[in-house]
Motif scaffolding. Structure first.
Motif, PDB file in Angstrom:
ATOM      1  N   TYR A   1       0.800  -1.222   0.000  1.00 35.11           N
ATOM      2  CA  TYR A   1       0.000   0.000   0.000  1.00 35.11           C
ATOM      3  C   TYR A   1       0.833   1.272   0.000  1.00 35.11           C
ATOM      4  N   THR A   2       2.154   1.148   0.040  1.00 33.82           N
ATOM      5  CA  THR A   2       3.034   2.284  -0.205  1.00 33.82           C
ATOM      6  C   THR A   2       4.420   1.757  -0.544  1.00 33.82           C
ATOM      7  N   ILE A   3       5.247   2.656  -1.028  1.00 32.93           N
ATOM      8  CA  ILE A   3       6.626   2.312  -1.350  1.00 32.93           C
ATOM      9  C   ILE A   3       7.530   3.017  -0.345  1.00 32.93           C
ATOM     10  N   SER A   4       8.622   2.365   0.011  1.00 34.03           N
ATOM     11  CA  SER A   4       9.593   2.983   0.900  1.00 34.03           C
ATOM     12  C   SER A   4      10.978   2.511   0.493  1.00 34.03           C
ATOM     13  N   GLY A   5      11.974   2.879   1.272  1.00 31.11           N
ATOM     14  CA  GLY A   5      13.340   2.493   0.952  1.00 31.11           C
ATOM     15  C   GLY A   5      14.239   2.620   2.162  1.00 31.11           C
ATOM     16  N   ILE A   6      15.495   2.298   1.971  1.00 32.41           N
ATOM     17  CA  ILE A   6      16.466   2.290   3.067  1.00 32.41           C
ATOM     18  C   ILE A   6      17.434   3.456   2.900  1.00 32.41           C
ATOM     19  N   ARG A   7      17.583   4.230   3.967  1.00 30.22           N
ATOM     20  CA  ARG A   7      18.513   5.353   3.992  1.00 30.22           C
ATOM     21  C   ARG A   7      19.177   5.414   5.366  1.00 30.22           C
ATOM     22  N   LEU A   8      20.042   6.398   5.530  1.00 28.38           N
ATOM     23  CA  LEU A   8      20.708   6.651   6.809  1.00 28.38           C
ATOM     24  C   LEU A   8      20.158   7.938   7.414  1.00 28.38           C
ATOM     25  N   LEU A   9      20.012   7.947   8.726  1.00 27.58           N
ATOM     26  CA  LEU A   9      19.643   9.155   9.462  1.00 27.58           C
ATOM     27  C   LEU A   9      20.877   9.656  10.192  1.00 27.58           C
TER      28      LEU A   9
ATOM     29  N   ALA B   1      21.357  -4.436   2.884  1.00 28.93           N
ATOM     30  CA  ALA B   1      21.456  -3.321   1.938  1.00 28.93           C
ATOM     31  C   ALA B   1      22.530  -2.322   2.378  1.00 28.93           C
ATOM     32  N   ILE B   2      22.594  -2.035   3.665  1.00 31.35           N
ATOM     33  CA  ILE B   2      23.562  -1.061   4.160  1.00 31.35           C
ATOM     34  C   ILE B   2      24.985  -1.610   4.080  1.00 31.35           C
ATOM     35  N   LYS B   3      25.161  -2.874   4.414  1.00 33.55           N
ATOM     36  CA  LYS B   3      26.493  -3.469   4.333  1.00 33.55           C
ATOM     37  C   LYS B   3      26.981  -3.553   2.895  1.00 33.55           C
ATOM     38  N   LEU B   4      26.061  -3.756   1.960  1.00 33.02           N
ATOM     39  CA  LEU B   4      26.428  -3.803   0.550  1.00 33.02           C
ATOM     40  C   LEU B   4      26.833  -2.412   0.061  1.00 33.02           C
ATOM     41  N   ALA B   5      26.114  -1.377   0.519  1.00 31.24           N
ATOM     42  CA  ALA B   5      26.390  -0.016   0.069  1.00 31.24           C
ATOM     43  C   ALA B   5      27.636   0.577   0.719  1.00 31.24           C
ATOM     44  N   TYR B   6      27.878   0.219   1.985  1.00 32.01           N
ATOM     45  CA  TYR B   6      28.978   0.826   2.737  1.00 32.01           C
ATOM     46  C   TYR B   6      29.842  -0.264   3.392  1.00 32.01           C
ATOM     47  N   PRO B   7      30.553  -1.043   2.597  1.00 31.13           N
ATOM     48  CA  PRO B   7      31.281  -2.198   3.138  1.00 31.13           C
ATOM     49  C   PRO B   7      32.403  -1.844   4.102  1.00 31.13           C
ATOM     50  N   ASN B   8      32.886  -0.603   4.060  1.00 35.22           N
ATOM     51  CA  ASN B   8      34.005  -0.219   4.918  1.00 35.22           C
ATOM     52  C   ASN B   8      33.575   0.520   6.179  1.00 35.22           C
TER      53      ASN B   8
ATOM     54  N   PHE C   1      20.325  10.430   4.425  1.00 35.83           N
ATOM     55  CA  PHE C   1      21.271  10.249   3.328  1.00 35.83           C
ATOM     56  C   PHE C   1      21.102   8.845   2.762  1.00 35.83           C
ATOM     57  N   PRO C   2      21.156   8.654   1.440  1.00 37.88           N
ATOM     58  CA  PRO C   2      21.290   9.668   0.399  1.00 37.88           C
ATOM     59  C   PRO C   2      20.138  10.667   0.407  1.00 37.88           C
ATOM     60  N   PRO C   3      20.343  11.860  -0.145  1.00 37.34           N
ATOM     61  CA  PRO C   3      19.258  12.840  -0.202  1.00 37.34           C
ATOM     62  C   PRO C   3      18.104  12.308  -1.048  1.00 37.34           C
ATOM     63  N   PHE C   4      16.921  12.882  -0.846  1.00 40.87           N
ATOM     64  CA  PHE C   4      15.740  12.351  -1.515  1.00 40.87           C
ATOM     65  C   PHE C   4      15.723  12.619  -3.013  1.00 40.87           C
ATOM     66  N   THR C   5      16.672  13.422  -3.493  1.00 44.66           N
ATOM     67  CA  THR C   5      16.814  13.606  -4.937  1.00 44.66           C
ATOM     68  C   THR C   5      17.548  12.432  -5.576  1.00 44.66           C
ATOM     69  N   GLU C   6      18.087  11.542  -4.751  1.00 43.77           N
ATOM     70  CA  GLU C   6      18.815  10.366  -5.229  1.00 43.77           C
ATOM     71  C   GLU C   6      18.091   9.093  -4.793  1.00 43.77           C
ATOM     72  N   PRO C   7      18.330   7.974  -5.505  1.00 43.28           N
ATOM     73  CA  PRO C   7      17.684   6.712  -5.117  1.00 43.28           C
ATOM     74  C   PRO C   7      18.108   6.268  -3.722  1.00 43.28           C
ATOM     75  N   SER C   8      17.220   5.572  -3.044  1.00 44.68           N
ATOM     76  CA  SER C   8      17.551   4.989  -1.739  1.00 44.68           C
ATOM     77  C   SER C   8      18.451   3.774  -1.946  1.00 44.68           C
ATOM     78  N   LEU C   9      18.959   3.228  -0.857  1.00 49.33           N
ATOM     79  CA  LEU C   9      19.858   2.067  -0.939  1.00 49.33           C
ATOM     80  C   LEU C   9      19.131   0.818  -1.396  1.00 49.33           C
ATOM     81  N   ALA C  10      17.827   0.771  -1.147  1.00 43.95           N
ATOM     82  CA  ALA C  10      16.975  -0.328  -1.617  1.00 43.95           C
ATOM     83  C   ALA C  10      15.542   0.185  -1.584  1.00 43.95           C
ATOM     84  N   GLN C  11      14.712  -0.330  -2.459  1.00 40.94           N
ATOM     85  CA  GLN C  11      13.303   0.049  -2.476  1.00 40.94           C
ATOM     86  C   GLN C  11      12.427  -1.183  -2.325  1.00 40.94           C
ATOM     87  N   TYR C  12      11.244  -0.996  -1.739  1.00 45.26           N
ATOM     88  CA  TYR C  12      10.329  -2.111  -1.520  1.00 45.26           C
ATOM     89  C   TYR C  12       8.947  -1.564  -1.200  1.00 45.26           C
TER      90      TYR C  12
END
Length: 301
Positions: free
Chosen positions: A125-133, A161-168, A214-225
């Motif tokens: 019933y809605t779309i969301s995604g993964i980001r950092l606060l 998703a976060i470990k894949l995006a920021y492995p270090n 982060f990422p800012p909302f002008t950019e894709p999130s780390l994952a969407q669902y």
């Protein structure tokens, strides 16, 4: 918000160890028709999905979705049905209550293949995604977040998703978003990972102007669902009613039906409680969700 993955053996072990036996007699729809009660598992402090508003009334986007399902249930069954909310804040509470029939549905959850082995999902019933606060103005110049401490809540799809995006980065497990925001305020972590809608709801509860994502909302999130409700397995008649209600909301939003548009816009979007998903993303998501379903006609406005 979300239910951690649980294997059948461990689930059944939990039930048996606590003396709880799964309910086998009667489908969800039959039990609702017989008892006259529709039991909904929900958190009570999860902005914008389910929380007490300023009038001390249980409110939220998921609460409105459940009310649509409740209305459709009454039409299908031809009788008044009591809507009863049962507090459910964790996996340990939720699964046993659903297995024993104490709750008929729970929302605010995300599909995973492991979860799908044990429960059935409604339409999303809605779309969301993964980001950092992060604290306002504290986004590092090195956005690889190398050596930065990132708090990770229990949900595996968030962690992966976060470990894949920021492995270090340095990953710090937190028991909940509430524990994570405390650690963030205390400087024990540099960022908190999670669902962007829930992170924005948390920001508003804690400090409206003190955090950013982060990422800012002008950019894709780390994952969407998509975000869905879940019901006990093998209850197709009840699932159909839930899906019809959600599809009707999406169809109404797309054709600009006043009731359905107001329902959605109250919670998500530029004038909603949270403004982290664009109108274009919502329309595309709704269209892709209902394209394989029969159109639900609305009167022309």
């Amino acid at each position: 918000m979300m239910w951690k993955k649980l294997f059948v053996s461990s689930l059944m072990g939990l039930l048996l160890s606590t003396g709880i036996k799964p309910v086998m007699a009667g489908t969800v729809l039959e039990n609702i028709a017989k008892s006259g009660v529709f039991n909904v598992g929900t958190p009570l402090n999860l902005v914008p999905y389910a929380y007490y508003n300023e009038e001390n009334q249980l409110d939220g986007f998921s609460i409105d979705i459940v009310k649509l399902i409740h209305k459709q249930l009454e039409q299908e069954l031809g009788r008044k049905i009591e809507l009863n909310f049962v507090e459910v804040n964790s996996l340990q509470e939720g699964f046993p209550k659903m297995m024993t029939g104490e709750i008929d549905i729970a929302c605010n959850t995300v599909f995973t293949w492991e979860r799908d082995k044990h429960i059935d999902f409604t339409l999303r019933y809605t779309i969301s995604g993964i980001r950092l606060l992060l604290p306002k103005g504290k986004i590092p110049s090195d956005t690889s977040f190398a050596k930065q401490k990132i708090g990770i809540p229990p949900q595996t799809f968030v962690r992966d998703a976060i470990k894949l995006a920021y492995p270090n980065a340095v990953f710090v497990e937190v028991a909940s978003l509430q524990e994570g925001i405390t650690a963030l305020k205390d400087g024990k972590i540099d960022a908190l990972g999670g669902d962007s809608i829930l992170l924005d709801g948390l920001r508003q509860q804690v400090d409206k102007d003190g955090f950013e994502q982060f990422p800012p909302f002008t950019e894709p999130s780390l994952a969407q669902y998509g975000v869905a409700c879940v019901v006990p397995e093998n209850n197709s008649s009840f699932l159909n009613i839930a899906n019809y209600s959600i599809a009707k909301m999406m169809e109404g939003y797309l054709v600009k039906d006043p009731e359905m548009t107001e329902l959605f816009n109250k919670w998500i979007g530029a004038n909603g409680v949270v403004d982290v998903v664009s109108e274009e993303s919502i329309e595309l998501f709704f269209k892709s969700n209902i394209v394989n379903h029969e159109q639900i006609p609305f009167p022309k406005q």
